[in-house]
Design an enzyme around this catalytic site. Structure first.
Site, PDB file in Angstrom:
ATOM      1  N   HIS A  15      -7.761   1.950   7.494  1.00 10.73           N
ATOM      2  CA  HIS A  15      -7.979   3.386   7.660  1.00 10.73           C
ATOM      3  C   HIS A  15      -7.293   3.894   8.923  1.00 10.73           C
ATOM      4  O   HIS A  15      -6.789   3.138   9.740  1.00 10.73           O
ATOM      5  CB  HIS A  15      -9.474   3.734   7.659  1.00 10.73           C
ATOM      6  CG  HIS A  15     -10.222   3.388   8.901  1.00 10.73           C
ATOM      7  ND1 HIS A  15     -11.507   3.831   9.144  1.00 10.73           N
ATOM      8  CD2 HIS A  15      -9.881   2.648   9.979  1.00 10.73           C
ATOM      9  CE1 HIS A  15     -11.909   3.371  10.312  1.00 10.73           C
ATOM     10  NE2 HIS A  15     -10.957   2.650  10.838  1.00 10.73           N
ATOM     11  N   CYS A  34      -8.309   3.830  16.812  1.00  9.34           N
ATOM     12  CA  CYS A  34      -8.503   4.118  15.385  1.00  9.34           C
ATOM     13  C   CYS A  34      -7.638   5.292  14.924  1.00  9.34           C
ATOM     14  O   CYS A  34      -7.602   5.594  13.733  1.00  9.34           O
ATOM     15  CB  CYS A  34      -9.977   4.387  15.084  1.00  9.34           C
ATOM     16  SG  CYS A  34     -10.927   2.863  14.898  1.00  9.34           S
ATOM     17  N   HIS A  40      -5.042   0.547  10.512  1.00  8.58           N
ATOM     18  CA  HIS A  40      -5.540  -0.761  10.954  1.00  8.58           C
ATOM     19  C   HIS A  40      -6.691  -1.118  10.013  1.00  8.58           C
ATOM     20  O   HIS A  40      -7.209  -0.258   9.300  1.00  8.58           O
ATOM     21  CB  HIS A  40      -6.033  -0.711  12.406  1.00  8.58           C
ATOM     22  CG  HIS A  40      -7.171   0.234  12.579  1.00  8.58           C
ATOM     23  ND1 HIS A  40      -6.991   1.584  12.713  1.00  8.58           N
ATOM     24  CD2 HIS A  40      -8.510   0.034  12.575  1.00  8.58           C
ATOM     25  CE1 HIS A  40      -8.161   2.174  12.802  1.00  8.58           C
ATOM     26  NE2 HIS A  40      -9.114   1.267  12.716  1.00  8.58           N
ATOM     27  N   HIS A  42     -10.431  -3.193   8.775  1.00  6.65           N
ATOM     28  CA  HIS A  42     -11.760  -3.686   9.147  1.00  6.65           C
ATOM     29  C   HIS A  42     -12.274  -4.587   8.035  1.00  6.65           C
ATOM     30  O   HIS A  42     -11.942  -4.387   6.864  1.00  6.65           O
ATOM     31  CB  HIS A  42     -12.760  -2.540   9.333  1.00  6.65           C
ATOM     32  CG  HIS A  42     -12.496  -1.697  10.527  1.00  6.65           C
ATOM     33  ND1 HIS A  42     -12.874  -2.061  11.794  1.00  6.65           N
ATOM     34  CD2 HIS A  42     -11.868  -0.500  10.648  1.00  6.65           C
ATOM     35  CE1 HIS A  42     -12.510  -1.119  12.646  1.00  6.65           C
ATOM     36  NE2 HIS A  42     -11.892  -0.149  11.977  1.00  6.65           N
ATOM     37  N   ASP A  80     -11.956  -2.300  -1.964  1.00  6.50           N
ATOM     38  CA  ASP A  80     -11.438  -3.542  -1.372  1.00  6.50           C
ATOM     39  C   ASP A  80      -9.913  -3.574  -1.364  1.00  6.50           C
ATOM     40  O   ASP A  80      -9.266  -3.301  -2.380  1.00  6.50           O
ATOM     41  CB  ASP A  80     -11.983  -4.750  -2.146  1.00  6.50           C
ATOM     42  CG  ASP A  80     -11.661  -6.065  -1.442  1.00  6.50           C
ATOM     43  OD1 ASP A  80     -11.680  -6.094  -0.191  1.00  6.50           O
ATOM     44  OD2 ASP A  80     -11.391  -7.055  -2.142  1.00  6.50           O
ATOM     45  N   HIS A  81      -9.350  -3.920  -0.204  1.00  4.84           N
ATOM     46  CA  HIS A  81      -7.899  -4.021   0.001  1.00  4.84           C
ATOM     47  C   HIS A  81      -7.175  -2.699  -0.239  1.00  4.84           C
ATOM     48  O   HIS A  81      -6.014  -2.678  -0.631  1.00  4.84           O
ATOM     49  CB  HIS A  81      -7.290  -5.151  -0.841  1.00  4.84           C
ATOM     50  CG  HIS A  81      -7.557  -6.507  -0.250  1.00  4.84           C
ATOM     51  ND1 HIS A  81      -8.808  -7.076  -0.248  1.00  4.84           N
ATOM     52  CD2 HIS A  81      -6.749  -7.379   0.388  1.00  4.84           C
ATOM     53  CE1 HIS A  81      -8.754  -8.252   0.352  1.00  4.84           C
ATOM     54  NE2 HIS A  81      -7.517  -8.463   0.758  1.00  4.84           N
ATOM     55  N   GLU A 125     -19.147  -1.935  10.271  1.00  2.00           N
ATOM     56  CA  GLU A 125     -17.691  -1.826  10.437  1.00  2.00           C
ATOM     57  C   GLU A 125     -17.182  -2.962  11.313  1.00  2.00           C
ATOM     58  O   GLU A 125     -16.062  -3.444  11.155  1.00  2.00           O
ATOM     59  CB  GLU A 125     -17.314  -0.476  11.035  1.00  2.00           C
ATOM     60  CG  GLU A 125     -15.820  -0.208  10.990  1.00  2.00           C
ATOM     61  CD  GLU A 125     -15.490   1.217  11.359  1.00  2.00           C
ATOM     62  OE1 GLU A 125     -15.081   1.986  10.476  1.00  2.00           O
ATOM     63  OE2 GLU A 125     -15.660   1.573  12.535  1.00  2.00           O
TER      64      GLU A 125
HETATM   65 NI    NI Z   1     -11.139   1.664  12.698  1.00  2.00          NI
END
Ligand code: NI
Length: 136
Positions: A15, A34, A40, A42, A80-81, A125
């Site tokens: 995100h 972020c 990047h 998580h 996911d992914h 997160e």
């Molecule tokens: Ni982040």
């Protein structure tokens, strides 16, 4: 008998936290790393809590296989992914913070669970940072 059953799930996603109404400097000050324009990732950990009355016939609140399948379809297959900002409809207009991701997950699960069941989601997160949402 009223009880809560819980199931853990996991997904990885990328995100970028960014508010287009803020200047570049304000975005950087607000979201820090972020706000990285190249995104990047998580490792998100999810705990789904379902509360209600046990069915005296089965002794179940909800069949865990059914709950597992809902989580797979509505959360894992959906997120996911993925690059949340680019690939997930809700985050085209909603900043993909942990708060907003929990909100989206809750709404998707709420739509497939029986209305007699209460729902809460806990979304990690990072191992130390998590949010909870129960629709209130
Ligand atoms: Ni982040």
């Amino acid at each position: 008998m009223r009880i809560t059953v819980c199931r853990r799930a996991h997904f990885n996603a990328a995100h970028r936290l960014h508010n287009p109404e803020l200047s570049a400097a304000e975005n950087a000050a607000t979201f820090g790393k972020c706000n990285n324009e190249y995104y990047h990732g998580h490792n998100y950990e999810l705990i789904v809590h379902v509360t209600g009355e046990v069915d005296p016939k089965t002794g179940y609140l909800i069949d865990m296989k059914v709950l597992r399948d809902h989580i797979k379809l509505e959360v894992e297959d959906y997120l996911d992914h993925k690059n949340l900002n680019v690939q997930v409809e809700e985050f085209k207009t909603l900043n993909p913070t942990a708060e907003h991701i929990a909100y989206v997950i809750w709404n998707r699960l709420r739509s497939v669970l029986h209305t007699d069941l209460e729902l809460k989601v806990t979304l990690y997160e990072t191992p130390r940072n998590y949010v909870e949402y129960s629709g209130k």
